[in-house]
Design an enzyme around this catalytic site. Structure first.
Site, mmCIF file in Angstrom:
data_model
loop_
_atom_site.group_PDB
_atom_site.id
_atom_site.type_symbol
_atom_site.label_atom_id
_atom_site.label_comp_id
_atom_site.label_asym_id
_atom_site.label_seq_id
_atom_site.Cartn_x
_atom_site.Cartn_y
_atom_site.Cartn_z
ATOM 1 N N CYS A 134 -2.418 -0.139 7.324
ATOM 2 C CA CYS A 134 -1.994 0.851 7.426
ATOM 3 C C CYS A 134 -2.072 1.873 8.542
ATOM 4 C CB CYS A 134 -2.213 1.887 6.001
ATOM 5 S SG CYS A 134 -1.902 0.781 4.609
ATOM 6 N N HIS A 157 0.792 -1.150 -0.028
ATOM 7 C CA HIS A 157 0.075 -0.126 0.085
ATOM 8 C C HIS A 157 1.024 1.127 0.002
ATOM 9 C CE1 HIS A 157 -3.829 -1.936 1.814
ATOM 10 N NE2 HIS A 157 -3.379 -2.576 0.823
ATOM 11 N N CYS A 173 -6.271 1.834 5.661
ATOM 12 C CA CYS A 173 -7.146 0.573 5.903
ATOM 13 C C CYS A 173 -6.536 0.332 7.707
ATOM 14 C CB CYS A 173 -6.678 -0.538 4.750
ATOM 15 S SG CYS A 173 -5.109 -1.033 5.089
ATOM 16 N N GLU A 194 0.637 3.754 1.759
ATOM 17 C CA GLU A 194 1.269 4.282 3.005
ATOM 18 C C GLU A 194 2.415 3.372 3.895
ATOM 19 O OE1 GLU A 194 -3.448 4.523 3.284
ATOM 20 O OE2 GLU A 194 -1.925 3.550 2.006
#
Length: 161
Positions: free
Chosen positions: A86, A53, A83, A55
């Site tokens: 993260c 991801h 999410c 992040e």
């Protein structure tokens, strides 16, 4: 232009890189002392790794640059609400504040589905602000999913002759 909009525009540039690679267009930048020290975008599809991801990748880059896993006095700008994975990484990396573009009603862990930053007590509190260039971020995501559906329809038509 406000500083937070300036940095969110940089995160949007990262999200557009993901879009071009048919990745869900999420981008993130990490700022320390008024300078971007890390930037990234989603790479789950191209790297075949659910942890890639924006992040997480930005945190890894910032940690490497600072030679520390503690990102104290750093702020993150991300185009989509983090999410749970993260949000947990953000808490553990000690990021000071997260500026969020669009909310994520399906998997958002900073207010939409749950809020890891406020609903639970951890060893570090993360400040956050939502709605930074939200329409720009949301439109990019919506356009992406329209394009993705169109691509899948074309593939189906070719397959079915």
């Amino acid at each position: 232009m406000q500083e937070k909009e300036k940095y969110m525009k940089e995160a949007i540039k990262e999200a557009k890189k993901a879009y071009e690679k048919l990745e869900v267009p999420v981008g993130a930048v990490i700022v320390k002392d008024g300078k971007i020290i890390a930037r990234s975008y989603n790479q789950k599809e191209t790297q075949y790794d659910t942890t890639k991801h924006a992040e997480i990748l930005a945190i890894q880059k910032a940690s490497k640059k600072l030679k520390s896993w503690r990102l104290i006095d750093c702020d993150m700008y991300v185009t989509l609400e983090p999410c749970p994975m993260c949000a947990g990484a953000i808490i553990n990396s000690r990021i000071r504040k997260v500026y969020i573009g669009a909310v994520d009603e399906k998997t958002g862990a900073v207010g939409s589905k749950l809020n890891l930053f406020t609903d639970y007590k951890f060893n570090h509190d993360v400040l956050f602000e939502t709605g930074i260039l939200a329409n720009n971020c949301k439109t990019l995501l919506q356009d992406f999913f329209v394009k993705l559906r169109e691509e899948k329809c074309k593939e189906k038509e070719v397959k079915n002759g």
